[in-house]
Design a protein around this motif. Structure first.
Motif, short mmCIF file in Angstrom:
data_model
loop_
_atom_site.label_atom_id
_atom_site.label_comp_id
_atom_site.label_asym_id
_atom_site.label_seq_id
_atom_site.Cartn_x
_atom_site.Cartn_y
_atom_site.Cartn_z
N ARG A 1 0.84 -1.20 0.00
CA ARG A 1 0.00 0.00 0.00
C ARG A 1 0.87 1.25 0.00
O ARG A 1 0.60 2.21 -0.74
CB ARG A 1 -0.92 -0.01 1.23
N ALA A 2 1.94 1.25 0.79
CA ALA A 2 2.86 2.38 0.81
C ALA A 2 3.57 2.52 -0.54
O ALA A 2 3.77 3.63 -1.03
CB ALA A 2 3.87 2.23 1.93
N ALA A 3 3.94 1.39 -1.14
CA ALA A 3 4.65 1.43 -2.43
C ALA A 3 3.80 2.10 -3.50
O ALA A 3 4.29 2.93 -4.28
CB ALA A 3 5.02 0.02 -2.86
N VAL A 4 2.52 1.77 -3.56
CA VAL A 4 1.63 2.43 -4.52
C VAL A 4 1.59 3.92 -4.24
O VAL A 4 1.64 4.75 -5.17
CB VAL A 4 0.21 1.82 -4.45
N GLY A 5 1.55 4.29 -2.97
CA GLY A 5 1.57 5.71 -2.61
C GLY A 5 2.83 6.41 -3.08
O GLY A 5 2.78 7.59 -3.48
N PHE A 6 3.98 5.72 -3.03
CA PHE A 6 5.22 6.33 -3.52
C PHE A 6 5.07 6.73 -4.99
O PHE A 6 5.46 7.83 -5.40
CB PHE A 6 6.39 5.35 -3.41
N PHE A 7 4.53 5.82 -5.80
CA PHE A 7 4.47 6.07 -7.24
C PHE A 7 3.39 7.07 -7.62
O PHE A 7 3.59 7.88 -8.53
CB PHE A 7 4.31 4.74 -7.98
N LEU B 1 15.59 8.94 -5.22
CA LEU B 1 15.14 9.17 -3.86
C LEU B 1 14.97 7.85 -3.12
O LEU B 1 14.29 6.94 -3.60
CB LEU B 1 13.80 9.91 -3.85
N MET B 2 15.58 7.74 -1.94
CA MET B 2 15.32 6.60 -1.06
C MET B 2 13.99 6.82 -0.38
O MET B 2 13.75 7.86 0.21
CB MET B 2 16.44 6.49 -0.01
N MET B 3 13.11 5.84 -0.48
CA MET B 3 11.79 5.95 0.09
C MET B 3 11.79 5.68 1.59
O MET B 3 12.61 4.93 2.10
CB MET B 3 10.83 4.98 -0.59
N GLY C 1 7.17 14.74 0.94
CA GLY C 1 5.81 14.26 1.18
C GLY C 1 5.58 12.77 1.03
O GLY C 1 4.44 12.31 1.10
N PHE C 2 6.63 11.96 0.84
CA PHE C 2 6.48 10.51 0.77
C PHE C 2 6.31 9.95 2.18
O PHE C 2 6.98 10.40 3.12
CB PHE C 2 7.69 9.88 0.10
N THR C 3 5.45 8.96 2.34
CA THR C 3 5.18 8.39 3.67
C THR C 3 5.13 6.86 3.61
O THR C 3 4.88 6.27 2.55
CB THR C 3 3.83 8.89 4.23
N ALA C 4 5.36 6.23 4.77
CA ALA C 4 5.27 4.77 4.88
C ALA C 4 4.95 4.42 6.33
O ALA C 4 4.86 5.29 7.20
CB ALA C 4 6.58 4.11 4.45
N GLU C 5 4.80 3.12 6.60
CA GLU C 5 4.48 2.66 7.95
C GLU C 5 5.66 2.83 8.90
O GLU C 5 6.82 2.90 8.46
CB GLU C 5 4.07 1.18 7.93
#
Length: 329
Positions: A225-231, A248-250, A304-308
């Protein structure tokens, strides 16, 4: 807007398309035409079928990239890759797909731009494998890329090419360095990192799983889910804010295998943990030992990239998205 998704049959490609189907504005403009390609013919979500063209294409074959670019897509996602373990085992295939295919795409874009002005946005799925040991305690945005696998080397080369082609105005590119995506749905693949998902995914449905490394192994994770948000975020990001360094390192979270297992017990109980079988594999241990395990992705976070931030949340996302909220066989 015309959108081209290369590697559309893969996990991230499929989930990205599902999100676009649910939220059409997520890519920043209405999608008027969608071209989906992979080495096996992908399938478009029903809501996108009317605007989608699906093709079986190997990007590394002669003329394939030129044919895809001839329609002048405005936004291109390149997920196509031979995964880490397979790229290490099959040198020729890894370089043909991961390097030659990626370079062919860039050259097709350049050639198309020579006929009439054309500068698409290209979002490339890269990897933490571009980094190699020895590592600092946390890897910051200034750490250099010295990959210790063929897969990481192939990704790093394409990153450099995207930065150079962007500098020259040929395209507007961004390389997304993905954490290990966990928990991956479906069956195990040839990625050396696959066990990180296997030891969670299989026990959640009552199946055994093999753990080939020590419990102390630490790694960097984010959910599908986070990966889709990155793209989707990269598709709409003002790339002038990124500047000339187009990799960019996510964000993600750093966890040991032991912490993964503790999170599994928290979510699914000790009976799930009991299904993990320890079988050391020196080959996988050697590959994983050269991977980075913790990051300080300040640039991506500021953009503005986010993850768990909690591994139990990653497991709960898998249960919600893939198991209809149910645990057990």
């Amino acid at each position: 807007m015309k959108v081209l998704v290369i590697g559309a049959a893969g996990m991230i490609g499929r989930k990205l398309l599902d999100q676009v189907a649910k939220t059409p504005e997520i890519l920043g403009a209405p999608v008027q035409a969608l071209t989906l390609v992979d080495v096996i013919e992908p399938t478009a979500p029903a809501a996108l079928a009317g605007i989608a063209t699906c093709q079986a294409v190997d990007l590394s074959t002669a003329g394939a990239a030129e044919a895809l670019i001839s329609d002048r897509p405005d936004l291109i996602f390149n997920f196509a890759a031979v995964v880490s373990g397979e790229a290490e085992a099959d040198f020729d295939k890894g370089y043909r797909v991961n390097l030659d295919g990626g370079r062919a795409l860039l050259e097709a874009i350049r050639a198309e731009g020579l006929t009439a002005p054309y500068r698409p946005r290209l979002i490339f799925a890269s990897s933490v494998a571009v980094f190699g040991a020895p590592f600092p305690e946390k890897i910051g945005d200034e750490f250099f890329t010295t990959p210790l696998t063929s897969y990481g080397t192939q990704k790093a080369i394409i990153e450099l090419l995207i930065a150079d082609y962007s500098r020259r105005g040929i395209l507007d590119g961004l390389s997304i360095r993905l954490p290990t995506i966990c928990v991956r749905p479906g069956k195990p693949n040839a990625a050396a990192s696959g066990f990180f998902s296997n030891i969670i995914r299989e026990p959640l449905v009552g199946l055994p799983a093999v753990l080939p490394v020590d419990d102390s192994v630490r790694h960097w994770f984010a959910s599908p889910r986070a990966a889709v948000g990155f793209f989707t975020h990269a598709a709409t990001l003002d790339l002038d804010q990124v500047g000339p360094r187009r990799s960019l390192m996510m964000p993600g979270l750093s966890a040991t295998v032991a912490e993964q297992i503790a999170a599994l017990e928290e979510v699914a109980g000790p009976e799930a943990v009991a299904l993990i079988r320890r079988e050391p594999d020196p080959v996988i241990q050697g590959i994983v030992a050269g991977w980075p395990c913790d990051f300080d992705p300040k640039r991506a976070v500021e953009l503005g990239f986010t993850a768990e931030t909690n591994f139990a949340d990653i497991i709960r996302i898998h249960v919600e998205d893939e198991l209809n909220g149910k645990i057990g066989g």
